[in-house]
Design a protein around this motif. Structure first.
Motif, PDB file in Angstrom:
ATOM      1  N   ARG A 120      -9.514   2.644   4.273  1.00  0.00           N
ATOM      2  CA  ARG A 120      -8.962   1.284   4.216  1.00  0.00           C
ATOM      3  C   ARG A 120      -9.633   0.339   5.210  1.00  0.00           C
ATOM      4  O   ARG A 120      -9.594  -0.878   5.034  1.00  0.00           O
ATOM      5  CB  ARG A 120      -7.451   1.310   4.449  1.00  0.00           C
ATOM      6  N   MET A 151     -13.222  -7.364 -10.464  1.00  0.00           N
ATOM      7  CA  MET A 151     -13.896  -7.254  -9.168  1.00  0.00           C
ATOM      8  C   MET A 151     -14.134  -5.787  -8.830  1.00  0.00           C
ATOM      9  O   MET A 151     -13.238  -4.957  -8.982  1.00  0.00           O
ATOM     10  CB  MET A 151     -13.043  -7.891  -8.069  1.00  0.00           C
ATOM     11  N   HIS A 185       0.832  -1.209   0.000  1.00  0.00           N
ATOM     12  CA  HIS A 185       0.000   0.000   0.000  1.00  0.00           C
ATOM     13  C   HIS A 185       0.865   1.258   0.000  1.00  0.00           C
ATOM     14  O   HIS A 185       0.598   2.215  -0.730  1.00  0.00           O
ATOM     15  CB  HIS A 185      -0.929   0.000   1.213  1.00  0.00           C
ATOM     16  N   VAL A 193     -19.509  -3.887  -3.783  1.00  0.00           N
ATOM     17  CA  VAL A 193     -18.098  -4.190  -3.486  1.00  0.00           C
ATOM     18  C   VAL A 193     -17.863  -5.698  -3.493  1.00  0.00           C
ATOM     19  O   VAL A 193     -18.588  -6.446  -2.847  1.00  0.00           O
ATOM     20  CB  VAL A 193     -17.667  -3.590  -2.135  1.00  0.00           C
ATOM     21  N   GLY A 194     -16.872  -6.128  -4.223  1.00  0.00           N
ATOM     22  CA  GLY A 194     -16.544  -7.548  -4.295  1.00  0.00           C
ATOM     23  C   GLY A 194     -17.273  -8.274  -5.417  1.00  0.00           C
ATOM     24  O   GLY A 194     -17.010  -9.454  -5.659  1.00  0.00           O
ATOM     25  N   ARG A 227      -8.745  -9.328  -2.877  1.00  0.00           N
ATOM     26  CA  ARG A 227      -9.808  -8.421  -2.489  1.00  0.00           C
ATOM     27  C   ARG A 227      -9.265  -7.131  -1.865  1.00  0.00           C
ATOM     28  O   ARG A 227      -9.801  -6.049  -2.088  1.00  0.00           O
ATOM     29  CB  ARG A 227     -10.751  -9.111  -1.489  1.00  0.00           C
ATOM     30  N   SER A 228      -8.185  -7.258  -1.077  1.00  0.00           N
ATOM     31  CA  SER A 228      -7.752  -6.105  -0.277  1.00  0.00           C
ATOM     32  C   SER A 228      -6.822  -5.159  -1.011  1.00  0.00           C
ATOM     33  O   SER A 228      -6.806  -3.960  -0.724  1.00  0.00           O
ATOM     34  CB  SER A 228      -7.031  -6.585   0.986  1.00  0.00           C
ATOM     35  N   VAL A 237     -12.394  -2.030   3.587  1.00  0.00           N
ATOM     36  CA  VAL A 237     -12.132  -2.955   2.473  1.00  0.00           C
ATOM     37  C   VAL A 237     -12.730  -4.334   2.722  1.00  0.00           C
ATOM     38  O   VAL A 237     -13.304  -4.951   1.836  1.00  0.00           O
ATOM     39  CB  VAL A 237     -10.619  -3.069   2.192  1.00  0.00           C
ATOM     40  N   ASN A 238     -12.584  -4.846   3.939  1.00  0.00           N
ATOM     41  CA  ASN A 238     -13.044  -6.205   4.193  1.00  0.00           C
ATOM     42  C   ASN A 238     -14.286  -6.286   5.072  1.00  0.00           C
ATOM     43  O   ASN A 238     -14.597  -7.346   5.618  1.00  0.00           O
ATOM     44  CB  ASN A 238     -11.903  -7.025   4.791  1.00  0.00           C
ATOM     45  N   LEU A 239     -14.985  -5.171   5.214  1.00  0.00           N
ATOM     46  CA  LEU A 239     -16.191  -5.181   6.034  1.00  0.00           C
ATOM     47  C   LEU A 239     -17.308  -5.929   5.282  1.00  0.00           C
ATOM     48  O   LEU A 239     -17.582  -5.654   4.119  1.00  0.00           O
ATOM     49  CB  LEU A 239     -16.612  -3.728   6.296  1.00  0.00           C
ATOM     50  N   ASP A 247      -5.241  -2.604  -3.390  1.00  0.00           N
ATOM     51  CA  ASP A 247      -5.745  -1.584  -4.295  1.00  0.00           C
ATOM     52  C   ASP A 247      -4.750  -1.407  -5.438  1.00  0.00           C
ATOM     53  O   ASP A 247      -3.834  -0.588  -5.363  1.00  0.00           O
ATOM     54  CB  ASP A 247      -5.947  -0.276  -3.523  1.00  0.00           C
ATOM     55  N   LYS A 292      -8.584   5.418 -10.508  1.00  0.00           N
ATOM     56  CA  LYS A 292      -9.759   4.553 -10.576  1.00  0.00           C
ATOM     57  C   LYS A 292     -10.951   5.144 -11.309  1.00  0.00           C
ATOM     58  O   LYS A 292     -11.940   4.461 -11.540  1.00  0.00           O
ATOM     59  CB  LYS A 292     -10.172   4.159  -9.151  1.00  0.00           C
ATOM     60  N   LEU A 293     -10.878   6.395 -11.668  1.00  0.00           N
ATOM     61  CA  LEU A 293     -12.045   6.998 -12.319  1.00  0.00           C
ATOM     62  C   LEU A 293     -12.140   6.542 -13.765  1.00  0.00           C
ATOM     63  O   LEU A 293     -11.159   6.602 -14.501  1.00  0.00           O
ATOM     64  CB  LEU A 293     -11.935   8.526 -12.267  1.00  0.00           C
ATOM     65  N   MET A 336     -14.519  -2.603  -6.535  1.00  0.00           N
ATOM     66  CA  MET A 336     -13.879  -2.129  -5.308  1.00  0.00           C
ATOM     67  C   MET A 336     -14.251  -0.669  -5.101  1.00  0.00           C
ATOM     68  O   MET A 336     -14.636   0.019  -6.038  1.00  0.00           O
ATOM     69  CB  MET A 336     -12.374  -2.249  -5.452  1.00  0.00           C
ATOM     70  N   PRO A 337     -14.137  -0.190  -3.861  1.00  0.00           N
ATOM     71  CA  PRO A 337     -14.473   1.220  -3.612  1.00  0.00           C
ATOM     72  C   PRO A 337     -13.503   2.147  -4.345  1.00  0.00           C
ATOM     73  O   PRO A 337     -12.386   1.741  -4.678  1.00  0.00           O
ATOM     74  CB  PRO A 337     -14.274   1.367  -2.094  1.00  0.00           C
ATOM     75  N   LEU A 338     -13.923   3.383  -4.591  1.00  0.00           N
ATOM     76  CA  LEU A 338     -13.019   4.364  -5.178  1.00  0.00           C
ATOM     77  C   LEU A 338     -11.977   4.814  -4.164  1.00  0.00           C
ATOM     78  O   LEU A 338     -10.844   5.071  -4.521  1.00  0.00           O
ATOM     79  CB  LEU A 338     -13.807   5.592  -5.663  1.00  0.00           C
ATOM     80  N   GLY A 339     -12.376   4.941  -2.897  1.00  0.00           N
ATOM     81  CA  GLY A 339     -11.454   5.379  -1.847  1.00  0.00           C
ATOM     82  C   GLY A 339     -12.046   6.527  -1.067  1.00  0.00           C
ATOM     83  O   GLY A 339     -12.764   6.328  -0.093  1.00  0.00           O
TER      84      GLY A 339
END
Lengths: 415, 415
Positions: B16, B110, A332, B92-93, A355-356, B19-21, A358, A388-389, B112-115
């Motif tokens: 961060r 997959m 990261h 997500v995922g 998954r984790s 991410v795995n929630l 980025d 990411k956009l 994933m969030p933008l951040g």
């Protein structure tokens, strides 16, 4: 109206002529472009000769001259690239069901072209053909602003593609080459928010930052590639060595080469002596954390802050970590969101990593060198996005489109 | 380090933790946020009172004060909105198969969030709850920079959401409210390219242009809504009248209201007298091309260049066209890529319209007023994009994510 506004407006108007063009017709045109490029090889080589001569006069580095150079074989590869794009599925018009609302409204999404794509790049003449073909197939007009080094080759290639367009009654402005590489024209280009939908710069970090700082048009960025290979404690060490060697030594000057090796502490004692041996055989310079350095001869010891460099050469940074989480934290901080690889036989840990982390491409037991549109099934790529956009990672035809909503009712009104 | 850099960095770090929630946990937290907002209604109303008092002291227009005002009922709607987001599918995922390469590499994508998402908006306190919940569900941290008018209300709402996060051991920095609306802080915010992934401005064109011109971070733009209803020669005239009335008069100050009526010449003589009658009943001011004007009393005659205005009021521009293609050309020149509607019973013509028109939502026989995330099945929306990069049209949870490539091999190396 200045030249650039005029060219951009022509491109925007031209792009509308593609909206209803059948995929079959587009493919026929692409195949004919490829044919004509092969037949006009001598014309292209002549133009390329002028670029090569200028490059030599200006004492450009040998690597750059090699990138500039066209040969009969390279022209054939270029033509094949166009033919491969003809074979790919056309994203334009693709429908995705969203569903029917309780009131009976039918909602779907349909892919459509972006409109006008502008590429700003340096000295590779093949970009002209690749980008021209990708944009045409995805229904976009393209404006090409290459470096002055390749300008004669680019114009020659574009002119053949334009002739093919014209012979099908399509506007030549679908493929526009900016006639020279002046900074002033580039600045004008980046103001054309009304006519250009996206700018894709390809080149060094300096170019990307310059475009990002000055463009009024959205920019898809490709920053550097600082890719890591993480050797998990459950790694298969034969695979690990193969991935390390391929990632670091198969080609060094590219963004998907490995720059970092991260090793779980429980496997370091087994793995690092093997790694040290093969890396020494390939004369790879080692930078390492203190703990890892002891496994190598002459390792340069790196402070925590000095990791994360893009060497683009036979050099690698080695780090020993306490856990998978520690490895991901290291990546990261030091990675560049490009490509990250885990080597492990443990499915749960590989999934956690995928998954984790980025990064635009996250791999399990595969070489980072596969991070490339043509290797990932996109046929070709117009760039690799590290933000990411809009797109993330290698960008193919789909990344050159957007989705609009289609709504169908039967006189539905809102209450 | 200045305040904004500090807040942005905290938000990036906080993001961060998501991410795995598990989706289930996120939904439980969202439902609890809704509960707590209902229970703390009196606290929120108290803070809102201060904003309303300031607004009155500053003589803000009544419409703006109404948008600012919170009531028990509006707070309940806000809480319900959060509960609805809890019910939506978590993007997500989500996996999308790309395929297996001939060499056996498995490729998928997959979500994933933008951040970190940053919203810049004006005076609606409910944006705090909507945007906070959408970003949390999609795994993003959010930074909220609202107008000074709603600052006390926003802080009160955000603070309840932050307390809920903290009670689940999550960082409060997942929802950050910029403490004041100073221009200087806004300028700082727009420089945080390292920590913020996207800026979504919501408000007037002045705000959007200001942010686009000054931001170093990608901006998702929502410009004006100049929406047209095209009455085709094969239209069902009862439906046409319903769509016209609903689109123009149900609510006028919104971006998905109709601003233009385009009528095929073959049906004008039948349709326009009916339209004139109902528009007159609703006291709609008519602007029209010369040909159309004759059907109305007191129509203001528009020159070709004067079409394309966003009235946001009981006014409409009427144009008679010769053909479907002419209608689409008129829309291309005068529309704003927001929402365009065709009224026709002819399937082929409706498909041609949907495929050809470049707008984020293209409708057949449905009111433009449905162009809204909640009406299109997205549950809620964080904005409407009128440019095509990243998202086009109403943006829900999916638009707050990106797709990364997952590649799985078995020791694959590139040759």
């Amino acid at each position: 109206m200045n030249l650039i506004t005029q060219l951009s407006e022509q491109a925007a108007n031209a792009s509308r002529s593609l909206v209803n063009l059948e995929s079959e017709t587009k493919n026929r045109i692409l195949n004919q472009m490829a044919d004509k490029i092969r037949k006009a090889a001598s014309l292209i080589l002549e133009a390329n000769k002028i670029d090569i001569q200028h490059a030599k006069e200006n004492n450009l580095p040998a690597a750059m001259i090699d990138r500039l150079l066209l040969t009969d074989e390279r022209i054939d590869i270029m033509a094949k690239g166009i033919e491969e794009i003809a074979v790919l599925a056309d994203p334009v018009g693709m429908l995705r069901e969203i569903g029917e609302q309780p009131n009976g409204l039918k909602i779907s999404k349909m892919r459509m072209p972006l409109g006008v794509v502008c590429m700003i790049y340096e000295a590779r003449p093949n970009v002209t053909a690749d980008a021209g073909a990708l944009c045409f197939k995805s229904g976009n007009a393209i404006i090409l602003r290459g470096g002055k080094e390749a300008i004669n080759s680019s114009k020659a290639i574009a002119s053949i593609m334009q002739q093919t367009l014209a012979s099908f009654g399509l506007p030549e402005a679908l493929i526009t080459v900016i006639p020279n590489a002046d900074r002033e024209l580039l600045m004008d280009l980046m103001q054309q928010r009304e006519h250009i939908d996206v700018i894709i710069p390809r080149g060094g970090e300096g170019l990307i930052n310059f475009v990002t700082d000055n463009s009024k048009i959205p920019v898809i960025q490709h920053f550097k590639g600082v890719c890591h290979l993480y050797i998990d404690k459950y790694a298969d060490l034969d695979k690990a060595i193969k991935l390390l060697l391929n990632g670091k030594t198969q080609r060094t000057g590219v963004c998907n080469a490995l720059e970092g090796l991260v090793v779980h502490k429980d496997i370091a004692e087994q793995f690092l002596p093997m790694a040290a041996k093969v890396l020494a055989e390939h004369e790879v310079t080692i930078h390492a954390c203190k703990q890892a350095a002891s496994y190598f001869n002459n390792a340069d010891i790196l402070a925590d802050n000095d990791f994360g460099q893009e060497y683009l050469d036979l050099e690698i940074a080695v780090k020993i970590v306490d856990s998978l989480q520690h490895a991901m934290d290291h990546i990261h901080v030091n990675g560049s969101n490009h490509t990250e690889v885990i080597c492990t036989e443990d499915l749960e840990r590989s999934q956690r990593f995928q998954r984790s982390v980025d990064a635009s491409v996250v791999m399990v037991n595969a070489s980072s060198r596969f991070s490339d549109g043509s290797q990932l099934g996109l046929g070709a790529e117009i760039g690799i996005a590290t933000t990411k956009l809009h797109a993330y990672g290698p960008m193919g035809l789909e990344s050159l489109t957007a989705e609009k909503f289609l709504v169908t009712g039967d006189g539905h009104v809102r209450s």
